[in-house]
Design an enzyme around this catalytic site. Sequence first.
Site, PDB file in Angstrom:
ATOM      1  N   GLU A 169      -7.906  -4.111  -0.409  1.00  0.00           N
ATOM      2  CA  GLU A 169      -8.550  -4.702  -1.528  1.00  0.00           C
ATOM      3  C   GLU A 169      -8.319  -6.179  -1.518  1.00  0.00           C
ATOM      4  OE1 GLU A 169      -6.443  -2.115  -1.770  1.00  0.00           O
ATOM      5  OE2 GLU A 169      -7.597  -0.455  -2.382  1.00  0.00           O
ATOM      6  N   HIS A 209       0.920  -1.158   0.007  1.00  0.00           N
ATOM      7  CA  HIS A 209      -0.118  -0.112   0.193  1.00  0.00           C
ATOM      8  C   HIS A 209       0.944   1.095   0.083  1.00  0.00           C
ATOM      9  CE1 HIS A 209      -2.968   2.904   1.411  1.00  0.00           C
ATOM     10  NE2 HIS A 209      -3.889   2.106   0.837  1.00  0.00           N
TER      11      HIS A 209
END
Length: 367
Positions: free
Chosen positions: A313, A258
């Site tokens: 996600e 991320h």
Amino acid sequence: MADQIISPSLDNVVVAETDLSLVDGKNGILVYRNHWARDLALNHTFEEVAHLLWYGHLPSEEERATLLAKMAAARELPAHVKQGLDAIPHDVDMMHALRTGVSLLGYGQDVVEYPPSLDQIVTLTAKMPTIVAYRYARVQGQEPIAPRQDLGHTANYLYMLKGEEPQAAHVRAMDAYLILTQEHGLNASTFASRVVASTNSDLISSVCAGIGALKGPLHGGAPSEVTKMIEEIGTKENAEPWIRNKLENKEVLMGFGHRVYKTRDPRAQALSSIAADLAGDDPWFDLAVHVEKTGLALLQEFKPGRQLNVNVEFYAAAVMRAIGLPDDLFTPSFAVSRTVGWCAHILEAAAGRIIRPQSIYTGKMPE
């Protein structure tokens, strides 16, 4: 020019003060207005957390009932929005259609009056799932299902998509996902919304800017890419050679790493337990867990010392797969939730100065 700092992606550049959320990537922290986001996701509803972000506090029973009633009453789409969505060819993707549908809400509606109000925000947020569900039904060659006023925001969304009252476990899981993606600091789509709002433009224009940014695969498209990756891997035996090949070719592993979080994404922590309960002994989820473990081990081999973990996600894909949502609804569902955060930031930005960064000219001067 000497005192200017060039940061092409605005890394470490502070452009706003906000009391909406804290995103601490180093320590894996996500806070919504003095509340841990993971606790909100596990113990509250979509409407309650939206109230927290918009009004500054979790609602009382009376405030909760009032917001539920307002949102339920605002779900139906005006006729001209339905006509506009019907006119879009079926091969146009869902995010294009959503952006168009939201833009059409600006015609003959009070959501374009300036400055934006909380009533406008409630109205727009309530209509977002209806736009997605209406468009999805049309593309499937089905008659759109009208929203129900006796269901909560998330339950009504799933009802409109599937045509049947959703299971309580599915509502809980989807609610958690939608809560955890309501707000996330000054991400690309939120920044885009704030920039437009800072010009004193209307709510609809600001939200359309957010949708345009979220549509980009580097921002809002990752859950569907995770699903594709796991389906392509196919079996546990194939996970190690498949992932190794990707890393050897310096390709990206979707759902891993991320931009902000240098430890495990706190949203992934909350969703992983919910996904595990929901999926049970589902083979796809079992494979996803194996892919996570294999991927993390190989990332340490290829990128030693890097703090790479799965992000929201990865488990968002697992949750929506277990609920039965198709891939093309992943990013639109993200937009359904992030509208809450966009609108909260729009209120802040509309009260401030116009956002106007500088650039440095690198071209030639005329002779």
